[in-house]
Design an enzyme around this catalytic site. Sequence first.
Site, PDB file in Angstrom:
ATOM      1  N   HIS A 113      -7.493  -5.412  -4.248  1.00 59.77           N
ATOM      2  CA  HIS A 113      -7.486  -6.381  -5.358  1.00 59.77           C
ATOM      3  C   HIS A 113      -8.831  -7.067  -5.548  1.00 59.77           C
ATOM      4  O   HIS A 113      -8.894  -8.183  -6.062  1.00 59.77           O
ATOM      5  CB  HIS A 113      -6.376  -7.415  -5.172  1.00 59.77           C
ATOM      6  N   HIS A 168      -1.549 -16.021 -10.360  1.00 61.30           N
ATOM      7  CA  HIS A 168      -1.170 -14.873  -9.522  1.00 61.30           C
ATOM      8  C   HIS A 168      -2.366 -14.151  -8.905  1.00 61.30           C
ATOM      9  O   HIS A 168      -2.447 -13.994  -7.691  1.00 61.30           O
ATOM     10  CB  HIS A 168      -0.325 -13.879 -10.314  1.00 61.30           C
ATOM     11  N   HIS A 191      -0.234 -12.275  -4.934  1.00 58.54           N
ATOM     12  CA  HIS A 191      -0.702 -10.900  -5.153  1.00 58.54           C
ATOM     13  C   HIS A 191      -0.536 -10.012  -3.937  1.00 58.54           C
ATOM     14  O   HIS A 191      -1.327  -9.118  -3.710  1.00 58.54           O
ATOM     15  CB  HIS A 191      -2.141 -10.857  -5.649  1.00 58.54           C
ATOM     16  N   VAL A 192       0.389 -10.216  -3.150  1.00 56.16           N
ATOM     17  CA  VAL A 192       1.062  -9.389  -2.149  1.00 56.16           C
ATOM     18  C   VAL A 192       1.510 -10.294  -0.997  1.00 56.16           C
ATOM     19  O   VAL A 192       2.036 -11.346  -1.259  1.00 56.16           O
ATOM     20  CB  VAL A 192       0.294  -8.134  -1.681  1.00 56.16           C
ATOM     21  N   HIS A 193       1.355  -9.938   0.268  1.00 54.67           N
ATOM     22  CA  HIS A 193       2.067 -10.711   1.289  1.00 54.67           C
ATOM     23  C   HIS A 193       1.249 -11.008   2.532  1.00 54.67           C
ATOM     24  O   HIS A 193       1.437 -10.344   3.550  1.00 54.67           O
ATOM     25  CB  HIS A 193       3.339  -9.993   1.722  1.00 54.67           C
TER      26      HIS A 193
END
Length: 429
Positions: free
Chosen positions: A302, A292, A329-331
């Site tokens: 991040h 992830h 870990h997001v988009h």
Amino acid sequence: MAKCNKSLVVILLLLHILCLQSQVNGFSRQPSRQLIFTPHKRSDSDPQQVHISLVGNDHMRVSWITDDKHSESVVEYGTKKGEYSTKATGEHTSYHYFLYESGKIHHVVIGPLQPNTIYYYRCGGSGSEFSFKTPPLKLPIEFVVVGDLGQTEWTTSTLKHVDSKDYDVFLLPGDLSYADTHQPLWDSFGRLVEPYASRIPWMVTEGNHEIETFPIIQPNGFKAYNARWPMPYKESGSTSNLYYSFDVASTHVIMLGSYTDFDAHSQQYTWLQSDLAKIDRKRTPWVIALLHAPWYNTNEAHQGEGEDMRQAMEELLYEARVDLVFAGHVHAYERFTRIYDNKADSCGPLYIYIYIYRFKKPPSPLSLYREPSFGHGRLRIVNETHAYWSWHRNNDTDTFVADGVWIESLSNSKACWNAQGQHVAHEEL
């Protein structure tokens, strides 16, 4: 008049700068969309939230939930519609989280199954008939990779785009429901993905949104995730549902846990060493890993979250000549070159991330393509030596192939195997 013209030029320049700042590879990130809550419309005894996952070489786990606590954990199945020649019995569980009480969660392993075959099945002896197609035994095979799925209008858009073209296995490197302790959202997520996850095996690993701890009252994480989404960890010698591996069609897939211990003294590290040592590249010439929290990134958010894990485990993947590493870990989307220890290395894994969108400037020379888009990726492994990766950006109604690259397996590189214990560095991150 001159002042007006000067002001107009300044305004246009500012707009141009803002436009450039919001674009990467000519694409502007579209805004977030509304949360979707999918209600329960079936009877208490009817199965809901049905999804399947691979178990071993020729078995499938069927999972579902019923509100009726007396429903049986059985699956009837066969290769003809409405005709179930075989029946399997499994197990069930449930859990409490504060005032929330889950339904009865059923898990039944069925098989042995034939490859590349459509099976029809029914859960609990009642309700609707479902069907799935088993993956092929040999190449080619196509994986869909989606990170940080959630349950918004973008989720439905992504899943519809995914469903518009055939594929064999769905890979999700963490952040499934975004329930974040609100347990009814796990139920909503299960109902939302059922039309897709009941037909194609979904193989997942955990993200930070699955942790769901609460001091003193809920000190142990992953309660809902482990109860609802068991993966074949025991079959791969793992002691935890948070990391495991599996083989499918000449491909060895490693699902790593970013949010459990991973240092050199941890169980996950020991397991990974053992798992990598068992790989036979003649039988599985392709090796891919998913986790992830990214080990490399060029975004503003991040930063460093995956650094400790990278320092602990990167050398293991490098020495095993792992071909690709996917993370979430997001988009958004970013594809790197092959890397080892922060430098370009032709024998290192190729890193592909589906994550945050505020990219750092200037870009790293190791980052070959990046854009702040929602979408999904497809990895089509054509044969023992070559695969094609493509990134399918979501537009409002259509999917758009924004990036694509041919990849050669490291199992085919004599130079890399002859150079084990060494690495050739080029550019630093």
